[in-house]
Scaffold this motif. Sequence first.
Motif, PDB file in Angstrom:
ATOM      1  N   ASP A  63       0.803  -1.220   0.000  1.00  0.00           N
ATOM      2  CA  ASP A  63       0.000   0.000   0.000  1.00  0.00           C
ATOM      3  C   ASP A  63       0.838   1.273   0.000  1.00  0.00           C
ATOM      4  N   LEU A  64       2.155   1.132  -0.222  1.00  0.00           N
ATOM      5  CA  LEU A  64       3.010   2.309  -0.037  1.00  0.00           C
ATOM      6  C   LEU A  64       4.192   2.336  -1.009  1.00  0.00           C
ATOM      7  N   PRO A  99      -1.841   2.619  -3.275  1.00  0.00           N
ATOM      8  CA  PRO A  99      -2.679   3.780  -2.989  1.00  0.00           C
ATOM      9  C   PRO A  99      -1.987   4.968  -2.322  1.00  0.00           C
ATOM     10  N   GLN A 100      -0.805   4.753  -1.697  1.00  0.00           N
ATOM     11  CA  GLN A 100      -0.189   5.856  -0.953  1.00  0.00           C
ATOM     12  C   GLN A 100       1.223   6.119  -1.464  1.00  0.00           C
ATOM     13  N   GLN A 117       0.164  15.188   2.743  1.00  0.00           N
ATOM     14  CA  GLN A 117      -0.133  15.514   4.143  1.00  0.00           C
ATOM     15  C   GLN A 117       0.989  14.991   5.043  1.00  0.00           C
ATOM     16  N   ILE A 147       2.570  12.147   2.960  1.00  0.00           N
ATOM     17  CA  ILE A 147       1.929  11.108   2.144  1.00  0.00           C
ATOM     18  C   ILE A 147       0.840  11.722   1.272  1.00  0.00           C
ATOM     19  N   TYR A 148       0.765  11.221   0.041  1.00  0.00           N
ATOM     20  CA  TYR A 148      -0.338  11.541  -0.862  1.00  0.00           C
ATOM     21  C   TYR A 148      -1.196  10.291  -0.972  1.00  0.00           C
ATOM     22  N   TYR A 149      -2.494  10.462  -0.759  1.00  0.00           N
ATOM     23  CA  TYR A 149      -3.422   9.333  -0.832  1.00  0.00           C
ATOM     24  C   TYR A 149      -4.097   9.359  -2.195  1.00  0.00           C
ATOM     25  N   THR A 150      -3.823   8.365  -3.025  1.00  0.00           N
ATOM     26  CA  THR A 150      -4.440   8.332  -4.362  1.00  0.00           C
ATOM     27  C   THR A 150      -5.913   7.936  -4.251  1.00  0.00           C
ATOM     28  N   THR A 151      -6.262   7.254  -3.150  1.00  0.00           N
ATOM     29  CA  THR A 151      -7.650   6.904  -2.871  1.00  0.00           C
ATOM     30  C   THR A 151      -7.829   7.100  -1.375  1.00  0.00           C
ATOM     31  N   ALA A 152      -9.049   6.979  -0.892  1.00  0.00           N
ATOM     32  CA  ALA A 152      -9.250   7.018   0.554  1.00  0.00           C
ATOM     33  C   ALA A 152      -8.449   5.887   1.182  1.00  0.00           C
ATOM     34  N   PRO A 153      -7.782   6.121   2.340  1.00  0.00           N
ATOM     35  CA  PRO A 153      -6.977   5.069   2.954  1.00  0.00           C
ATOM     36  C   PRO A 153      -7.801   3.807   3.218  1.00  0.00           C
TER      37      PRO A 153
END
Length: 158
Positions: A63-64, A99-100, A117, A147-153
């Motif tokens: 996820d990272l 996603p992150q 963020q 971190i940039y979230y490409t989708t909701a965590p």
Amino acid sequence: MLVRKACIRDVEEMHQLIQMYAEQGLLLPRTVQSLCEHLQCFFVAELDGRIVGTAGLHILWKDLAEIRSLAVHPDVQGQGIGRQLVERLIEEAAALGVPQVLSLTYQTAFFAKLGFQVVQKETLPHKIWKDCIHCRKFAHCDEVAMIYYTTAPVPVHA
Ligand SMILES: CC(C)(COP(=O)(O)OP(=O)(O)OC[C@H]1O[C@@H](n2cnc3c(N)ncnc32)[C@H](O)[C@@H]1OP(=O)(O)O)[C@@H](O)C(=O)NCCC(=O)NCCS
């Protein structure tokens, strides 16, 4: 200006750019060998046949992914090249299903403008620090994790 995947003929110029900032303590140094080994992770910004920017995406876990070796030549800073490189890495992460996107950085204002963020480093999984043992700042790291979230965590199971 064109942002594109890096290729072997770019490596020397990428190395010079990264080296210049490494000498200022702004980036970790990279060898030519390391750039060759990780070339598929890299994008470059090309302007009039010259490499003026570079950035790599290193997948850390399911996820990272982490931005590595982001550099824009001082002659062309402030023209949106850094933004385009980072946006390209974010697209790449999203396309890969990661996603992150993490940055460990001193450039907090730049990354905040791009929607990153600040997160507490202590909240990041331990496995991401394995490369940090090679860093001379390991014992007193003062970089900020963003971190940039490409989708909701979403929780990703090991
Ligand atoms: C950080 C860096 C990549 C930014 O590249 P750049 O091409 O100059 O940045 P951009 O022109 O795309 O800037 C995008 C936005 O961030 C802002 N910005 C860029 N650098 C900034 C800074 N140091 N402080 C505040 N805002 C900044 C720009 O004003 C711009 O805002 P806008 O969209 O409202 O106009 C570049 O300064 C660099 O290579 N620095 C040295 C190496 C380094 O520190 N790399 C980062 C390691 S994580």
